[in-house]
Design an enzyme around this catalytic site. Structure first.
Site, PDB file in Angstrom:
ATOM      1  N   HIS A 153       0.844  -1.196   0.000  1.00 51.11           N
ATOM      2  CA  HIS A 153       0.000   0.000   0.000  1.00 51.11           C
ATOM      3  C   HIS A 153       0.881   1.249   0.000  1.00 51.11           C
ATOM      4  CE1 HIS A 153      -2.336  -3.286   1.745  1.00 51.11           C
ATOM      5  NE2 HIS A 153      -3.434  -2.648   1.380  1.00 51.11           N
ATOM      6  N   PRO A 171      -5.777  -4.928  11.417  1.00 52.14           N
ATOM      7  CA  PRO A 171      -7.236  -4.903  11.597  1.00 52.14           C
ATOM      8  C   PRO A 171      -7.652  -3.469  11.953  1.00 52.14           C
ATOM      9  CG  PRO A 171      -6.235  -6.720  12.832  1.00 52.14           C
ATOM     10  CD  PRO A 171      -5.122  -5.818  12.382  1.00 52.14           C
ATOM     11  N   ASN A 185      -8.061  11.478   3.521  1.00 53.15           N
ATOM     12  CA  ASN A 185      -7.777  11.531   2.089  1.00 53.15           C
ATOM     13  C   ASN A 185      -8.994  11.221   1.216  1.00 53.15           C
ATOM     14  OD1 ASN A 185      -8.008   8.672   2.014  1.00 53.15           O
ATOM     15  ND2 ASN A 185      -5.824   8.428   2.456  1.00 53.15           N
ATOM     16  N   ILE A 205     -10.517   8.590   0.433  1.00 57.55           N
ATOM     17  CA  ILE A 205     -10.407   7.444  -0.476  1.00 57.55           C
ATOM     18  C   ILE A 205     -10.480   6.142   0.312  1.00 57.55           C
ATOM     19  CG2 ILE A 205      -8.833   6.178  -2.011  1.00 57.55           C
ATOM     20  CD1 ILE A 205     -10.081   8.536  -3.388  1.00 57.55           C
ATOM     21  N   HIS A 261      -4.066   2.987  -3.313  1.00 60.76           N
ATOM     22  CA  HIS A 261      -4.240   2.476  -1.952  1.00 60.76           C
ATOM     23  C   HIS A 261      -3.515   1.160  -1.747  1.00 60.76           C
ATOM     24  CE1 HIS A 261      -6.108   1.244   1.836  1.00 60.76           C
ATOM     25  NE2 HIS A 261      -6.304   0.070   1.256  1.00 60.76           N
ATOM     26  N   GLU A 293     -17.150  -3.729  25.423  1.00 61.95           N
ATOM     27  CA  GLU A 293     -16.321  -4.934  25.545  1.00 61.95           C
ATOM     28  C   GLU A 293     -15.122  -4.903  24.609  1.00 61.95           C
ATOM     29  OE1 GLU A 293     -20.532  -6.005  26.711  1.00 61.95           O
ATOM     30  OE2 GLU A 293     -19.593  -5.011  24.992  1.00 61.95           O
ATOM     31  N   PHE A 344     -20.233 -12.570  25.575  1.00 61.17           N
ATOM     32  CA  PHE A 344     -19.821 -11.331  24.936  1.00 61.17           C
ATOM     33  C   PHE A 344     -18.342 -11.327  24.555  1.00 61.17           C
ATOM     34  CE2 PHE A 344     -23.458  -9.571  27.604  1.00 61.17           C
ATOM     35  CZ  PHE A 344     -24.370  -9.773  26.571  1.00 61.17           C
ATOM     36  N   ASP A 377     -31.682 -15.870  31.954  1.00 57.73           N
ATOM     37  CA  ASP A 377     -31.385 -14.887  30.911  1.00 57.73           C
ATOM     38  C   ASP A 377     -31.482 -15.485  29.511  1.00 57.73           C
ATOM     39  OD1 ASP A 377     -31.152 -12.669  32.469  1.00 57.73           O
ATOM     40  OD2 ASP A 377     -28.974 -12.700  32.578  1.00 57.73           O
ATOM     41  N   HIS A 425     -27.751 -15.145  26.193  1.00 52.97           N
ATOM     42  CA  HIS A 425     -26.674 -14.946  27.162  1.00 52.97           C
ATOM     43  C   HIS A 425     -25.963 -16.246  27.537  1.00 52.97           C
ATOM     44  CE1 HIS A 425     -28.305 -10.990  27.421  1.00 52.97           C
ATOM     45  NE2 HIS A 425     -27.600 -10.638  28.479  1.00 52.97           N
ATOM     46  N   ARG A 455     -21.818 -18.868  37.106  1.00 48.29           N
ATOM     47  CA  ARG A 455     -22.726 -18.033  37.896  1.00 48.29           C
ATOM     48  C   ARG A 455     -23.208 -18.791  39.124  1.00 48.29           C
ATOM     49  NH1 ARG A 455     -28.558 -17.142  38.104  1.00 48.29           N
ATOM     50  NH2 ARG A 455     -28.985 -14.985  38.750  1.00 48.29           N
TER      51      ARG A 455
END
Length: 664
Positions: free
Chosen positions: A33, A123, A190, A192, A264, A411, A437, A469, A473, A520
């Protein structure tokens, strides 16, 4: 601001050195790039030439400024700068072999591959989110050790893609709330993207978004170096985090391709490179830097070395010097092991029935009392995750001296910030949310593992055992997906003793993140006979043996160990010899020597039991085996109803074992 170290060389020439190296390396690799490095070369040159405090001869200097290339695809910007500054491991041969096997110049910056790379990026959005943790760690270190020893900035270059990613919202919101004034982000505006102009996919007024989150915001021409310098000065003077929107031309200098998406992510081509050299007045062959331009860049390193030497003198003379050095060092393993061993002895004697999330808090009471630089937090689930221990004060925008961070319902941002805290040094971060999660923060967990960072994830409510729940969950596939991440140690402890052991290993693992999957519901203590040895460190071990040949071996994790023990009791009344193996960490068991593994596995048929899907159990169970667990999503009901409903009971385990025995 430092005096610009131009040595009779203009900053335009210094910036053009970056452009030339970037386009030549991408062309040589026929991959990469070039557009972003060419477009942001002016901004980067001003930043390093006039402001950055960095010493390539001591890349780990604790009080250096941090530079994060969140737009990691533009990695040749970073590699070019490191070469020009004189990093010992970034000679020209590395640039000539950009993106090639065995070289440090990977397609995206990889932490640990080369000195000075502060974090793995690529990422999009991860870099800016990780930088929030770095900037927060700087404030927290300063609150503890003072401005004479802790006085640095975190600078970030982020692109349009970084700011489109959802994690960017979590990051800028948290940074604004925490008033992280030492965080300065340069937006490569930019206009783009790969698909074309940004207006094909977004209309967001990014400057307004940052302002709404409490940031100091400026807009400049990214090719007006004096305007960029003035903006950095103003940003450094403001108590808020700063965004400097730099209007740039992607591929700046390429006569027919600049400002287009074609620059790019593909080489410019020989003809365009020749035309670019002419347009920039760059008359030198590929991978050749004139001595005067190289000297101008090396003067930055010389300035940084002087700053580092002065800092080392202050460290030696400071009353806080020893404490800061200790915070940056490995934790005292002997003291921690002694404290955990005493805690285990008490647990085995008292045999409490507690949820492992509560057992985790009990272990943390010991750890946080023993180690002064653990830093906890939760994504708005403190009371459920049990991540806060007695005496922990919150880290706030007005007081960074606390040890507990309220990450809010962020999170993904929490996980990335913890990576930043760990990378910065000085703290051992842990943070909690519900196991389901983990999907929200998986990309950052993956980077923890890839970068080999000691980040500890406290993931509670680990199965259908959370009850009412319901399936949204209740994690069923999450253990399998997390165990699939290389270098992530996933623990699912059966009781308070295993939980304490898991915490000990996690804290003392300098090059791997750990994830604790915690219940839990209350679980009985199954380790009632104290052992100084940390059995969880084996990954799996025989919890109950048969005293001779086995008819069957029952393997279980977490809350299902209790079920396996009851099944073994039932089988025993029928004359069957059933051993029970607790397997709190598959990854550690896989690392054991073959003799130990075989002594645990045995030769008898095997039954696995876990309130999750079977995927990932094959290495433990082999072919002649059965599995009792989940095959789909859960349901909303009390846990006491759900386990029988889904057939996860001692009777089901015993039935599966009996069938295997009878088929032999």
């Amino acid at each position: 601001m430092h005096e610009a170290t131009t040595v009779s060389v203009s900053e335009a020439e210094m910036a053009n050195a970056i452009r030339a190296l970037a386009m030549d390396a991408v062309q040589a690799a026929n991959s990469g790039h070039p557009g972003m490095p060419m477009g942001m070369a002016d901004v980067a040159t001003v930043l390093f030439n006039r402001f950055m405090k960095i010493d390539p001869s001591a890349p780990g200097w604790p009080d250096r400024d941090r530079f994060v290339l969140s737009a990691g695809h533009g990695s040749m910007l970073l590699y070019s700068i490191h070469h020009l500054l004189g990093y010992a491991d970034m000679d020209m041969d590395q640039l000539r072999h950009f993106r090639q096997l065995g070289y440090r110049t990977a397609g995206h910056p990889e932490y640990g591959h080369a000195a000075g790379i502060e974090t793995t990026t690529g990422p999009l959005g991860q870099g800016i989110a990780t930088s929030v943790g770095m900037a927060l760690a700087e404030r927290m270190m300063k609150a503890r050790f003072g401005g004479e020893l802790v006085d640095h900035y975190t600078y970030v270059i982020a692109g349009d893609g970084c700011l489109m990613e959802g994690i960017s919202h979590e990051a800028i919101d948290m940074a604004g709330h925490m008033k992280l004034g030492r965080l300065i982000v340069f937006w490569d505006d930019n206009s783009i993207t790969i698909d074309g102009a940004t207006d094909v996919s977004t209309s967001t007024r990014q400057t307004a978004r940052f302002e709404a989150s409490g940031w100091h915001v400026q807009s400049v021409d990214g090719h007006d170096r004096e305007a960029v310098a003035r903006a950095i000065e103003a940003a450094r003077a403001d108590v808020r985090p700063s965004l400097i929107a730099c209007k740039t031309v992607i591929g700046y200098g390429a006569p027919t391709k600049q400002g287009t998406s074609s620059t790019h992510g593909e080489p410019l081509g020989d003809d365009e490179i020749a035309a670019t050299r002419k347009a920039l007045g760059w008359t030198y062959p590929p991978f050749e830097i004139p001595d005067d331009i190289r000297s101008a860049w090396r003067a930055i390193a010389t300035r940084g070395a002087k700053s580092r030497t002065a800092w080392e003198m202050r460290l030696a003379e400071s009353e806080h010097g020893a404490a800061l050095t200790s915070a940056l060092a490995e934790p005292d393993a002997g003291t921690l092991k002694t404290a955990i061993a005493a805690h285990k002895r008490k647990l085995s004697a008292d045999a409490p029935k507690v949820a492992t999330r509560k057992a985790s808090q009990m272990a943390l009471e010991v750890i946080n009392e023993t180690l002064p630089n653990t830093v906890g937090g939760s994504a708005d689930l403190t009371g459920s995750n049990n991540t806060k221990t007695s005496g922990m004060a919150a880290v706030t925008p007005d007081d960074y001296s606390g040890r507990y961070i309220h990450y809010g319902v962020r999170e993904h941002g929490m996980a990335a910030a913890m990576n930043g805290i760990a990378l910065h040094g000085g703290f051992i971060p842990y943070g909690g949310t519900f196991l389901v999660f983990s999907d929200y923060c998986r990309p950052s967990i993956r980077l923890s593992a890839l970068m080999e960072q000691r980040v500890i994830y406290v993931m509670t409510h680990d199965s259908i055992g959370l009850g009412e729940d319901g399936p949204t969950h209740q994690p069923v596939e999450h253990l399998a997906s997390l165990r699939a991440i290389p270098n992530l140690q996933v623990y699912r402890p059966a009781d308070a003793v295993e939980t304490a052991e898991a915490w000990e290993i996690a804290v003392l693992s300098p090059s791997a993140p750990s994830l604790l999957a915690l219940s839990r519901q209350g679980l009985p203590t199954v380790r009632t006979a104290h052992t100084d040895e940390n059995l969880t460190a084996r990954g799996a071990y025989v919890l109950r043996d048969t005293g001779g040949d086995r008819d069957v071996t029952l393997f279980a994790t977490g809350s299902e160990v209790e079920l396996a023990l009851k099944a073994a009791d039932a089988l025993g009344t029928e004359g069957y010899k059933a051993a029970v193996v607790s397997a709190p960490c598959f990854e550690l068991f896989a690392a054991q020597d073959e003799a130990y593994r075989q002594s645990v596995l045995g030769t008898a048929p095997r039954v696995g039991v876990e309130a999750a899907i079977r995927q990932g159990w094959t290495d433990l169970l082999g072919c002649n085996a059965a599995f009792v667990g989940m095959s789909g999503f859960g349901a909303s009901a009390p846990a006491s109803d759900l386990y029988p409903h889904f057939g996860i009971t001692p009777e089901a385990v015993a039935d599966a074992a009996r069938k295997l025995i009878q088929e032999r």
